[in-house]
Design a protein around this motif. Structure first.
Motif, PDB file in Angstrom:
ATOM      1  N   ASN A  37     -45.655  -4.917 -19.847  1.00  0.00           N
ATOM      2  CA  ASN A  37     -44.742  -5.040 -20.993  1.00  0.00           C
ATOM      3  C   ASN A  37     -43.846  -3.816 -21.099  1.00  0.00           C
ATOM      4  OD1 ASN A  37     -45.998  -7.439 -21.633  1.00  0.00           O
ATOM      5  ND2 ASN A  37     -47.305  -6.558 -23.222  1.00  0.00           N
ATOM      6  N   ALA A  38     -43.135  -3.503 -20.022  1.00  0.00           N
ATOM      7  CA  ALA A  38     -42.384  -2.255 -19.988  1.00  0.00           C
ATOM      8  C   ALA A  38     -41.025  -2.438 -19.347  1.00  0.00           C
ATOM      9  CB  ALA A  38     -43.171  -1.196 -19.216  1.00  0.00           C
ATOM     10  N   LEU A  39     -40.118  -1.542 -19.702  1.00  0.00           N
ATOM     11  CA  LEU A  39     -38.896  -1.324 -18.947  1.00  0.00           C
ATOM     12  C   LEU A  39     -39.178  -0.131 -18.047  1.00  0.00           C
ATOM     13  CD1 LEU A  39     -35.950  -1.901 -18.307  1.00  0.00           C
ATOM     14  CD2 LEU A  39     -35.309  -0.386 -20.197  1.00  0.00           C
ATOM     15  N   LEU A  40     -39.203  -0.369 -16.755  1.00  0.00           N
ATOM     16  CA  LEU A  40     -39.622   0.622 -15.769  1.00  0.00           C
ATOM     17  C   LEU A  40     -38.423   1.112 -14.976  1.00  0.00           C
ATOM     18  CD1 LEU A  40     -41.863   2.029 -13.998  1.00  0.00           C
ATOM     19  CD2 LEU A  40     -41.921  -0.105 -12.676  1.00  0.00           C
ATOM     20  N   ALA A  41     -38.312   2.429 -14.795  1.00  0.00           N
ATOM     21  CA  ALA A  41     -37.283   3.022 -13.953  1.00  0.00           C
ATOM     22  C   ALA A  41     -37.960   3.759 -12.806  1.00  0.00           C
ATOM     23  CB  ALA A  41     -36.420   3.993 -14.755  1.00  0.00           C
ATOM     24  N   VAL A  42     -37.553   3.442 -11.573  1.00  0.00           N
ATOM     25  CA  VAL A  42     -38.122   4.104 -10.398  1.00  0.00           C
ATOM     26  C   VAL A  42     -36.997   4.610  -9.507  1.00  0.00           C
ATOM     27  CG1 VAL A  42     -40.163   2.621 -10.462  1.00  0.00           C
ATOM     28  CG2 VAL A  42     -38.254   2.013  -8.956  1.00  0.00           C
ATOM     29  N   SER A  43     -37.340   5.579  -8.668  1.00  0.00           N
ATOM     30  CA  SER A  43     -36.398   6.111  -7.697  1.00  0.00           C
ATOM     31  C   SER A  43     -36.152   5.075  -6.601  1.00  0.00           C
ATOM     32  CB  SER A  43     -36.955   7.389  -7.076  1.00  0.00           C
ATOM     33  OG  SER A  43     -36.230   7.746  -5.918  1.00  0.00           O
ATOM     34  N   SER A  44     -34.894   4.877  -6.238  1.00  0.00           N
ATOM     35  CA  SER A  44     -34.589   3.918  -5.185  1.00  0.00           C
ATOM     36  C   SER A  44     -34.992   4.437  -3.807  1.00  0.00           C
ATOM     37  CB  SER A  44     -33.092   3.582  -5.185  1.00  0.00           C
ATOM     38  OG  SER A  44     -32.324   4.743  -4.917  1.00  0.00           O
ATOM     39  N   SER A  45     -35.223   5.734  -3.668  1.00  0.00           N
ATOM     40  CA  SER A  45     -35.565   6.291  -2.361  1.00  0.00           C
ATOM     41  C   SER A  45     -37.028   6.076  -1.999  1.00  0.00           C
ATOM     42  CB  SER A  45     -35.236   7.783  -2.313  1.00  0.00           C
ATOM     43  OG  SER A  45     -35.990   8.495  -3.282  1.00  0.00           O
ATOM     44  N   ASN A  46     -37.926   6.225  -3.000  1.00  0.00           N
ATOM     45  CA  ASN A  46     -39.350   6.100  -2.687  1.00  0.00           C
ATOM     46  C   ASN A  46     -40.143   5.281  -3.698  1.00  0.00           C
ATOM     47  OD1 ASN A  46     -39.584   7.818  -4.883  1.00  0.00           O
ATOM     48  ND2 ASN A  46     -40.010   9.644  -3.643  1.00  0.00           N
ATOM     49  N   GLY A  47     -39.498   4.795  -4.755  1.00  0.00           N
ATOM     50  CA  GLY A  47     -40.194   3.998  -5.761  1.00  0.00           C
ATOM     51  C   GLY A  47     -40.956   4.800  -6.785  1.00  0.00           C
ATOM     52  N   GLY A  48     -40.841   6.135  -6.742  1.00  0.00           N
ATOM     53  CA  GLY A  48     -41.562   6.959  -7.706  1.00  0.00           C
ATOM     54  C   GLY A  48     -41.117   6.686  -9.129  1.00  0.00           C
ATOM     55  N   THR A  49     -42.074   6.648 -10.058  1.00  0.00           N
ATOM     56  CA  THR A  49     -41.761   6.354 -11.455  1.00  0.00           C
ATOM     57  C   THR A  49     -40.977   7.502 -12.079  1.00  0.00           C
ATOM     58  OG1 THR A  49     -43.718   4.963 -11.732  1.00  0.00           O
ATOM     59  CG2 THR A  49     -42.735   5.870 -13.734  1.00  0.00           C
ATOM     60  N   LEU A  50     -39.852   7.184 -12.687  1.00  0.00           N
ATOM     61  CA  LEU A  50     -39.051   8.145 -13.430  1.00  0.00           C
ATOM     62  C   LEU A  50     -39.376   8.081 -14.912  1.00  0.00           C
ATOM     63  CD1 LEU A  50     -35.685   7.446 -11.581  1.00  0.00           C
ATOM     64  CD2 LEU A  50     -37.297   9.320 -11.159  1.00  0.00           C
ATOM     65  N   TRP A  51     -39.533   6.884 -15.420  1.00  0.00           N
ATOM     66  CA  TRP A  51     -40.019   6.665 -16.780  1.00  0.00           C
ATOM     67  C   TRP A  51     -40.352   5.204 -16.958  1.00  0.00           C
ATOM     68  CZ3 TRP A  51     -36.625   3.158 -18.734  1.00  0.00           C
ATOM     69  CH2 TRP A  51     -35.267   3.269 -18.418  1.00  0.00           C
ATOM     70  N   ASP A  52     -41.191   4.923 -17.939  1.00  0.00           N
ATOM     71  CA  ASP A  52     -41.399   3.539 -18.365  1.00  0.00           C
ATOM     72  C   ASP A  52     -41.576   3.503 -19.870  1.00  0.00           C
ATOM     73  OD1 ASP A  52     -43.951   4.590 -18.394  1.00  0.00           O
ATOM     74  OD2 ASP A  52     -44.908   2.766 -17.668  1.00  0.00           O
ATOM     75  N   LEU A  53     -40.921   2.545 -20.494  1.00  0.00           N
ATOM     76  CA  LEU A  53     -40.953   2.364 -21.938  1.00  0.00           C
ATOM     77  C   LEU A  53     -41.789   1.130 -22.223  1.00  0.00           C
ATOM     78  CD1 LEU A  53     -37.161   3.010 -22.654  1.00  0.00           C
ATOM     79  CD2 LEU A  53     -39.043   4.660 -22.739  1.00  0.00           C
ATOM     80  N   VAL A  54     -42.960   1.329 -22.826  1.00  0.00           N
ATOM     81  CA  VAL A  54     -43.921   0.251 -23.003  1.00  0.00           C
ATOM     82  C   VAL A  54     -43.754  -0.383 -24.381  1.00  0.00           C
ATOM     83  CG1 VAL A  54     -46.376  -0.352 -23.048  1.00  0.00           C
ATOM     84  CG2 VAL A  54     -45.541   1.385 -21.444  1.00  0.00           C
ATOM     85  N   GLY A  55     -43.656  -1.710 -24.385  1.00  0.00           N
ATOM     86  CA  GLY A  55     -43.548  -2.446 -25.634  1.00  0.00           C
ATOM     87  C   GLY A  55     -44.795  -3.259 -25.907  1.00  0.00           C
ATOM     88  N   ASP A  56     -44.734  -4.085 -26.940  1.00  0.00           N
ATOM     89  CA  ASP A  56     -45.880  -4.912 -27.311  1.00  0.00           C
ATOM     90  C   ASP A  56     -45.688  -6.367 -26.885  1.00  0.00           C
ATOM     91  OD1 ASP A  56     -43.910  -5.585 -29.094  1.00  0.00           O
ATOM     92  OD2 ASP A  56     -45.130  -5.286 -30.894  1.00  0.00           O
ATOM     93  N   GLY A  57     -44.741  -6.597 -25.994  1.00  0.00           N
ATOM     94  CA  GLY A  57     -44.508  -7.922 -25.432  1.00  0.00           C
ATOM     95  C   GLY A  57     -43.704  -7.797 -24.159  1.00  0.00           C
ATOM     96  N   ASP A  58     -43.566  -8.915 -23.443  1.00  0.00           N
ATOM     97  CA  ASP A  58     -42.865  -8.897 -22.158  1.00  0.00           C
ATOM     98  C   ASP A  58     -41.436  -8.375 -22.277  1.00  0.00           C
ATOM     99  OD1 ASP A  58     -45.063 -10.160 -21.061  1.00  0.00           O
ATOM    100  OD2 ASP A  58     -44.168 -12.155 -21.079  1.00  0.00           O
ATOM    101  N   PHE A  59     -41.017  -7.600 -21.278  1.00  0.00           N
ATOM    102  CA  PHE A  59     -39.601  -7.363 -21.018  1.00  0.00           C
ATOM    103  C   PHE A  59     -39.188  -8.413 -19.994  1.00  0.00           C
ATOM    104  CE2 PHE A  59     -40.525  -3.481 -23.094  1.00  0.00           C
ATOM    105  CZ  PHE A  59     -39.327  -2.882 -23.464  1.00  0.00           C
ATOM    106  N   GLN A  60     -38.151  -9.185 -20.308  1.00  0.00           N
ATOM    107  CA  GLN A  60     -37.818 -10.316 -19.457  1.00  0.00           C
ATOM    108  C   GLN A  60     -36.427 -10.265 -18.852  1.00  0.00           C
ATOM    109  OE1 GLN A  60     -38.873 -14.141 -20.926  1.00  0.00           O
ATOM    110  NE2 GLN A  60     -41.011 -13.592 -20.930  1.00  0.00           N
TER     111      GLN A  60
END
Length: 367
Positions: free
Chosen positions: A292-315
């Motif tokens: 249930n998150a909006l996830l941001a990752v690096s395009s070079s290696n997929g490393g997590t930059l941040w994720d914003l977790v909610g109480d329901g699906d991000f669609q």
């Protein structure tokens, strides 16, 4: 509820697909990428739909919508028959009567070619009364293009058009050209307009594909869904990268998606977008907390930059300029109830800082 298959942010309007009886097409008041230029209310002349809108694609001054609906609704409330696909005027929001088509099942994905051809993927078997399972090409008037004789055995959930290739993702295990079938494990590429299956692009995943997004440099195809393994049985959960030229799995891109695969009823990764500079991939994630998150990752290696977790699906997620827009079922993000159903985030921020200037209110979940 099921996912929103595609979002598009193009040409001065932000388009997101909404759950029921609402197409949230939010106007830019001025040109440019400043988030403050968007209005928080939908255009007064915008038509809606009487069911879920799952996909949106824009071509010139026309916006195509696809989903579960059987009619579009005028601002006054009158209905006009539109069986799971319709066209709207991008300037006025009114229905465009120059396009008419009818499908007997849900539309999950839309793409428009440079020649105006509309490609639709979904759960349907018949289009305009003619059998054409799961994927079809339509003319700008809505007629089935018989030259595109490609079909699939199971639903097509995602489409991405690039450089004369229509990339497809979904649940299918076989793609047909006419009556001749070839095995493809939920991912395939079709050469257009020749309508031939690309023999060199054969990546594999073991479960549904729900999102495709080409990298900004056109070297990679990011794939999102519910899968737990990729080509060769290699473990990779929900988000992967494949070479756009030959379909090879790119193991250097190794993101962590924290959704629980046992709770991905609507989907684990449901939509994808990339930053304008190509350095970041944004994923709309479902599947119960810590999903249930909006996830941001690096395009070079997929490393997590941040994720914003909610109480329901991000669609749904879309990028325009330096802004990331996301919608879903959530009523709060990080327990902040001001972030209900829709959030705006700076694309280049190290922590995913919210942008409060653009925070529209919708009357149903987005997705």
């Amino acid at each position: 509820m099921d996912m929103v298959a595609r979002t598009k942010a193009q040409g001065g309007r932000l388009c997101l697909a909404a759950a029921v009886a609402l197409v949230a097409v939010l106007s830019l008041l001025t040109a440019g990428s400043a988030v403050a230029a968007y209005s928080n209310t939908a255009d007064a002349g915008t038509w809606g739909a009487n069911g879920r809108v799952r996909a949106i694609a824009r071509s010139g001054n026309r916006v195509y919508i696809g989903g579960d609906f059987t009619a579009v609704r005028s601002p006054s409330g009158s209905l006009r028959t539109a069986i799971r696909i319709a066209a709207l005027n991008a300037t006025t929001g009114a229905v465009d009567t120059g396009f008419t088509a009818s499908l007997d099942g849900s539309v999950y994905a839309l793409e428009v070619g440079p020649d105006g051809t509309v490609y639709a993927g979904g759960f349907f078997d018949n289009v305009n009364g003619t059998r054409h399972p799961k994927v079809v090409a339509l003319s700008p008037t809505g007629a089935v293009l018989s030259s595109f004789n490609i079909t699939a055995d199971l639903p097509v959930r995602a489409l991405e058009l690039h450089a004369g290739e229509l990339y497809m993702g979904g649940s299918f295990m076989k793609i047909f050209k006419g009556s001749q079938g070839v095995a493809r494990s939920r991912l395939a590429a079709i050469k257009v307009p020749a309508a031939t299956v690309d023999a060199t692009w054969q990546p594999k995943v073991n479960k549904h594909v729900r999102a495709l997004r080409k990298s900004r440099d056109s070297d990679h195809m990011y794939v999102g869904g519910d899968f737990t393994t990729v080509t060769g049985g290699n473990p990779q959960f929900a988000l992967a990268s494949f070479s756009l030229s030959n379909g090879a799995w790119e193991s250097a891109f190794d993101p962590t998606v924290r959704a629980d695969p046992a709770f991905c009823g609507n989907g684990c990764v449901m939509d994808l977008a990339t930053s304008v500079d190509g350095s970041r991939v944004f994923a709309a994630v479902g599947g119960k907390s810590p999903g249930n998150a909006l996830l941001a990752v690096s395009s070079s290696n997929g490393g997590t930059l941040w994720d914003l977790v909610g109480d329901g699906d991000f669609q749904a997620v879309a990028v325009q300029g330096n802004w990331v827009y996301a919608g879903g079922h959530f009523m709060s993000v990080a327990r902040d109830t001001r972030r209900a159903k829709f959030i705006t985030v700076r694309a280049d921020d190290s922590k995913g800082a919210y942008v409060d200037e653009f925070r529209p209110t919708v009357n149903s979940s987005l997705g």
